[in-house]
Design an enzyme around this catalytic site. Structure first.
Site, short mmCIF file in Angstrom:
data_model
loop_
_atom_site.label_atom_id
_atom_site.label_comp_id
_atom_site.label_asym_id
_atom_site.label_seq_id
_atom_site.Cartn_x
_atom_site.Cartn_y
_atom_site.Cartn_z
N ARG A 84 0.80 -1.24 0.00
CA ARG A 84 0.00 0.00 0.00
C ARG A 84 0.83 1.27 0.00
O ARG A 84 0.28 2.35 0.21
CB ARG A 84 -0.96 0.04 1.21
CG ARG A 84 -1.92 -1.13 1.28
CD ARG A 84 -2.85 -1.18 0.11
NE ARG A 84 -3.95 -2.12 0.32
CZ ARG A 84 -4.71 -2.60 -0.66
NH1 ARG A 84 -4.52 -2.22 -1.90
NH2 ARG A 84 -5.68 -3.44 -0.39
N ASP A 142 -1.67 -12.95 -2.34
CA ASP A 142 -2.49 -11.87 -2.88
C ASP A 142 -2.90 -10.92 -1.74
O ASP A 142 -4.05 -10.54 -1.60
CB ASP A 142 -3.73 -12.42 -3.60
CG ASP A 142 -4.40 -11.34 -4.45
OD1 ASP A 142 -3.79 -10.27 -4.64
OD2 ASP A 142 -5.53 -11.57 -4.91
N HIS A 166 -6.42 -3.78 4.32
CA HIS A 166 -7.39 -2.67 4.23
C HIS A 166 -7.57 -2.01 5.59
O HIS A 166 -7.42 -2.66 6.63
CB HIS A 166 -8.75 -3.18 3.77
CG HIS A 166 -8.85 -3.38 2.30
ND1 HIS A 166 -8.73 -2.35 1.40
CD2 HIS A 166 -9.06 -4.49 1.56
CE1 HIS A 166 -8.86 -2.82 0.17
NE2 HIS A 166 -9.05 -4.12 0.23
#
Lengths: 322, 423
Positions: free
Chosen positions: B65, B307, B311
């Protein structure tokens, strides 16, 4: 968490009303019987009972609606509730407020019951998972998932005209794929042990593995209507033409529109229903819509009694479980 | 710094190593297995009795991220999670902000890792097209020189098939691996769940299989045309496995991976609108899951990735169709890989190869082996641990797991990255 757990109290009473799925025969019958008792209220000159006195109901509509919102409003008023109408598509979420913030802000105004319509499937469950204990959520339509009060008013209408479900053959015609109404109707009809549930549509308007919903699938309207007792027509959204789901409105009417000739395939005493708003000349011919087999306007009237029934049952379950 | 790891059960399928032995480490490298190098005086001794010692895992699809979405996670938090999860090498796709399509971004990513203490080896996958916009080729030669290990257009479509063909041709000329996650945007439309009876029942906009398979069929044809060495990532459909199997039979230079969650979960798991199980590609049917397992077993699918998509809480605190897809996978990759073995789905050596030497070979990374002269990237694991998955204890900043409450048998005891113990 499955649907049944979320909308029922430990005693198996309605706490929220989110979907037909997960409810049993007894609860659906209870809703229909309670609605029956409220029809007399609606027929009186003073159309009010004090069941929701002192309670505040918020109509929280993220999608446009006329009849669902107004019949919920009337139902709440006739139960003596205070009612707050909010059309959110023009309000806070446009300004970037998150859904939960909107909900919690309204909760801070001591709302007892939320009637919610939202474009996302599962949104009613989402709200029910996040409201404070004691606050109830009524699903007035979530995406393509469920519209349980519509299904119950349709069941009410069928029972009024046909008295029972066991020996009936019911055809639901039109855009099943995008229809929360159809999904809820199919569950309700099956839970009420309806003899046969059919869906009639071109493959582009059917979800995959539609038969797993417990229905017979027809792509031919005449076959689908043969000897049925109840015909439920669904609204065809104009957007379906641009998405290459259908060739044209004309073609659709020719293949799947309910004309007076087509109506002959059904039983002579079949009733014609439509959750509205109807597109005359696209899914249904005017002469059928206004004809003597049509019970479309009665559906709207019954909608108030059914919504009163659901609201009152939720309030009474709350009393026993403070 | 000289270290001995004593009496661990060493397993490395790539060298057929499967025995109890000592490992000798000098600085960053393994300098001996079983036999001590002459005059080796250790500074520390690690006791690995009753434990397994395997190569550090190599994860070819992992998002940290950063740059771009550091409200969700950052390089420091995620490389730390990787290391504590037994993952010593990770590959980052190019869809960060700004896009990894020039040397400056590649350097920034490596600089961030250095600042975070190089807790794991971090490799970048560069963009195939400028800005991932699918119109103009990226400066692939430059990306290669700055250290990108592969090139990909992530989930962004090419303007047309000709541009994709040229991008693959050019990449082949640079001898760069092309990574493709097959996906047809139009067929995917606004879908959020596998097209099957569950999406039908829940009224969730469906994603047909063809959203993956139609794209994959085209991509394989372009491999045949361009001979670009191509790795297909995160396959989800049974038919995709068949297509890769056939492509390998046809001797095309293709390889493939699957995300670990697709080996365990199916669309049934999203019932109740559980947004922690909202993934892209979607969780599919049981038959698809079984075919993916079968593909791993027979070698059609080469490797398993996390994967990883951490979040923030708000991303998942939405009604299902509006929530963001992805699972935080670094903390659970290793225990789930061993669970494949416990559940009888894969042999131990297959499971380890699929998460160590196979991906290292495909991406040409100096990793995935327990052998003299190799980097000392290794994990000591306890196969007798019994614990349940608690997201609150994750090292990753993303607590969005689909495996909360699952029972695991295998725990990371210690990870060494280039000879250095991760604390």
């Amino acid at each position: 968490m499955n649907n049944a757990n979320l909308q029922l109290t430990d005693e198996g009473k309605l706490k929220h009303f989110l979907s037909i799925e997960g409810l049993n025969h007894a609860i659906l019958t209870d809703i229909l019987d309670t609605a029956e008792s409220f029809t007399s209220v609606t027929d009186r000159s003073i159309k009010k009972v004090p069941i929701l006195r002192g309670k505040t109901v918020a109509n929280l509509f993220f999608e446009a609606s006329t009849r669902t919102r107004s019949t919920f409003e009337l139902a709440a008023q006739r139960l003596s509730a205070d009612i707050l109408n909010l059309n959110i598509n023009t309000s806070a979420t446009v300004k970037g407020e998150s859904l939960l913030d909107t909900l919690h802000n309204l909760e801070a105004m001591q709302i007892d019951m939320f009637v919610i319509r939202h474009q996302d499937s599962g949104s009613a469950h989402f709200f029910a998972q996040h409201v404070h204990p004691g606050v109830s959520v009524l699903n007035a339509g979530d995406g393509q998932h469920a519209h349980p009060t519509q299904a119950m008013l349709d069941m009410f209408t069928i029972r009024r005209y046909k008295q029972q479900f066991e020996n009936l053959s019911v055809a639901i015609v039109g855009d099943i794929k995008h229809s929360r109404v159809a999904r809820s109707q199919i569950h309700a009809l099956n839970i009420l042990n309806t003899g046969e549930v059919r869906i009639v549509a071109p493959p582009t308007l059917l979800p995959k593995q539609a038969d797993t919903l417990g229905v017979q699938v027809f792509h031919d309207m005449n076959q689908g209507l043969r000897d049925v007792d109840v015909i439920i027509m669904l609204r065809l959204q104009k957007e379906r033409m641009t998405g290459a789901l259908l060739p044209s409105e004309k073609e659709y009417f020719r293949q799947f529109g309910l004309s007076s000739e087509r109506l002959q395939f059904a039983k002579h005493d079949a009733i014609v229903m439509h959750p509205g708003p109807a597109n005359r000349g696209i899914e249904i011919e005017s002469s059928v819509m206004d004809g003597n087999q049509s019970v479309i306007l009665q559906q709207v009237t019954f909608g108030i009694a059914v919504r009163m029934a659901v609201m009152s049952m939720i309030v009474s379950s709350g009393k026993e479980n403070p | 710094m000289k270290t001995i790891i004593q009496r661990g059960h060493l397993i490395d399928p790539s060298t057929q190593l499967d025995k109890s032995a000592d490992i000798y480490i000098d600085n960053q490298l393994i300098v001996g297995i079983d036999d001590a190098p002459i005059d080796f005086v250790p500074d520390q001794i690690i006791d690995a009795r009753d434990k397994h010692v395997i190569p550090g895992l190599v994860d070819v699809q992992c998002r940290v991220r950063q740059p771009g979405s550091s409200q969700k996670a950052n390089t420091a938090s995620e490389t730390n999670a990787a290391a504590h999860g037994g993952i010593t090498s990770i590959c980052l796709p190019p869809d960060v902000t700004p896009v990894t399509d020039n040397a400056a971004v590649v350097e920034l990513i490596h600089h961030n890792n250095q600042k975070a203490g190089n807790r794991c080896h971090l490799y970048t996958i560069g963009a195939l097209s400028k800005g991932l916009e699918g119109e103009q080729l990226s400066n692939m030669g430059t990306l290669k020189r700055t250290g990108c290990v592969a090139l990909s257009n992530a989930l962004k479509p090419f303007g047309n098939n000709l541009i994709q063909r040229r991008a693959m041709e050019y990449a082949a000329g640079q001898e760069m691996l092309v990574v493709i996650q097959p996906y047809d945007q139009a067929l995917h439309a606004d879908g959020c769940a596998h097209e099957g009876s569950l999406a039908t029942r829940l009224g969730l906009p469906p994603i047909p299989e063809a959203a993956e398979t139609a794209a994959l069929a085209k991509d394989i044809e372009l491999v045949a045309q361009t001979s670009a060495r191509t790795h297909f990532g995160q396959l989800s459909c049974a038919r995709s496995v068949d297509m890769i199997r056939q492509a390998k039979k046809d001797r095309l230079p293709v390889t493939a991976d699957v995300a670990i969650h697709h080996l365990f979960l199916t669309d049934r798991d999203i019932d109740g609108f559980d947004t922690n199980k909202l993934t892209f590609p979607p969780l599919r049917s049981e038959a698809d899951r079984d075919a993916l397992r079968e593909g791993l077993k027979d070698g059609t699918i080469d490797c398993i990735c996390s994967d990883h998509q951490p979040h923030d809480i708000d991303a998942k605190l939405q009604p299902f169709p509006s929530a963001e897809p992805g699972i935080s996978g670094l903390d659970t990759l290793l225990p789930l890989i061993f669970r494949l073995v416990d559940d009888g789905i894969l042999e131990l050596h297959q499971a380890i190869a699929a998460s160590t030497s196979n991906p290292a070979k495909i991406f040409k990374l100096p990793a995935g082996q327990l052998a003299t002269g190799e980097l000392a990237d290794l994990v000591i694991v306890d196969r007798q641990a019994h614990y349940s998955c608690e997201p609150e204890l994750f090292y990753s900043a993303g607590k969005n797991t689909a495996f909360k409450g699952w029972d695991f048998s295998t725990k990371v005891v210690k990870t060494l990255v280039a000879g250095k113990q991760i604390q």
